[in-house]
Write an enzyme that holds these catalytic residues in place. Structure first.
Site, PDB file in Angstrom:
ATOM      1  CD  GLU A   1      -2.653   9.153  71.911  1.00 41.75           C
ATOM      2  OE1 GLU A   1      -2.722   8.790  70.721  1.00 41.75           O
ATOM      3  OE2 GLU A   1      -2.387   8.372  72.836  1.00 41.75           O
TER       4      GLU A   1
ATOM      5  CG  ASP B   1       2.365  11.913  81.441  1.00 45.87           C
ATOM      6  OD1 ASP B   1       2.274  10.937  80.663  1.00 45.87           O
ATOM      7  OD2 ASP B   1       1.421  12.719  81.634  1.00 45.87           O
TER       8      ASP B   1
END
Ligand code: ARG
Ligand code: ZN
Length: 253
Positions: A162, A226
């Protein structure tokens, strides 16, 4: 590779019980972010030889704010108890104290990160520069994406991703299903759509990059797990630096 940029960050923890996110978890998230933006992540060993030359160290570092928006001493962690059980990605109540969220601290001085409960299994979202009112500028992430949580999105990489958007990086596939879309980055291969899961150290081609080395699914701006997103490229580093200088220069003072 240039001087290090330091950016003050405030974490607004907006939950029915904001104490369920501990200071240690916030610190672990900050460490994840700093390690990734220093290019010091140990799992960069997953970058295959053919993409290693493009691996960058952005030299952007984040430090918890030591003064708050009113210039009082602060630890950079703002806990707000809300009665709202979960927020959606366009639910701006998250960003206003008067509506059950937490007000941003002056976006010219702080990188605002909201940690909350997002509905519909959203992981996070960000504003692009100049795309939103100042009071809504920043990143929001699902609290279960902080490091130490179970699942493939529980290692803190959502904030790495982000924050890339916050510095004007687009998704590596150019946000459309086809080869015409672009991420405005020259050293990422053209890619048709997002990659999920974890492909590991193999060449993976698609219709837009049909021959080796194929697509760069190891990039932080793809959609892999991730544990499998491990790099920004040199041109992504340059675009983030340019963005900071053009759109967010006051964060540096
Ligand atoms: N879906 C979100 C976005 O487009 C976040 C994706 C993060 N991926 C991850 N492996 N943590 O911004
Ligand atoms: Zn994204």
């Amino acid at each position: 590779e240039g001087t290090t940029i330091y950016i003050p960050v405030v974490f607004h923890i907006v939950l029915q019980n904001p104490n369920q996110v501990t200071d240690a978890q916030v610190q672990a998230q900050l460490d994840r972010l700093n390690t990734d933006y220093a290019g010091l992540n140990g799992d960069s060993t997953l970058i295959p030889a053919w993409f290693k030359p493009f691996f960058s160290k952005p030299n952007i570092q984040f430090k918890l704010a030591q003064r708050n928006a009113n210039d009082e001493t602060s630890d950079g962690i703002d806990r707000v108890t809300t009665s709202i059980s979960s927020f959606t990605i366009d639910d701006n109540r998250l960003k206003y104290t008067s509506q059950g969220g937490a007000d941003a601290w002056d976006h010219n001085r702080f990188f605002n990160v909201w940690i909350t409960q997002l509905g519909n299994q959203y992981l996070g979202y960000s504003t692009f520069p100049n795309s939103s009112p100042a009071a809504e500028d920043g990143v929001a992430i699902q609290y279960t994406t902080l490091p130490g949580n179970p699942g493939v999105y529980g290692k803190g990489r959502t904030l790495t991703h982000e924050t890339g958007h916050f510095f004007y990086l687009y998704h590596i596939w150019g946000d459309e299903n086809g080869c015409a879309g672009t991420d405005f980055i020259d050293d990422t291969p053209n890619q048709g759509t997002w990659t999920s899961g974890c492909l590991r150290d193999t060449v993976h081609t698609d219709a837009c990059s049909p021959v080796a080395p194929g697509i760069m699914y190891q990039n932080f701006m793809d959609y892999t797990d991730d544990a499998c997103m491990v790099m920004f490229t040199l041109d992504q580093k340059t675009r983030m630096e340019t963005t900071i200088n053009m759109y967010r220069p006051t964060l540096l003072t």
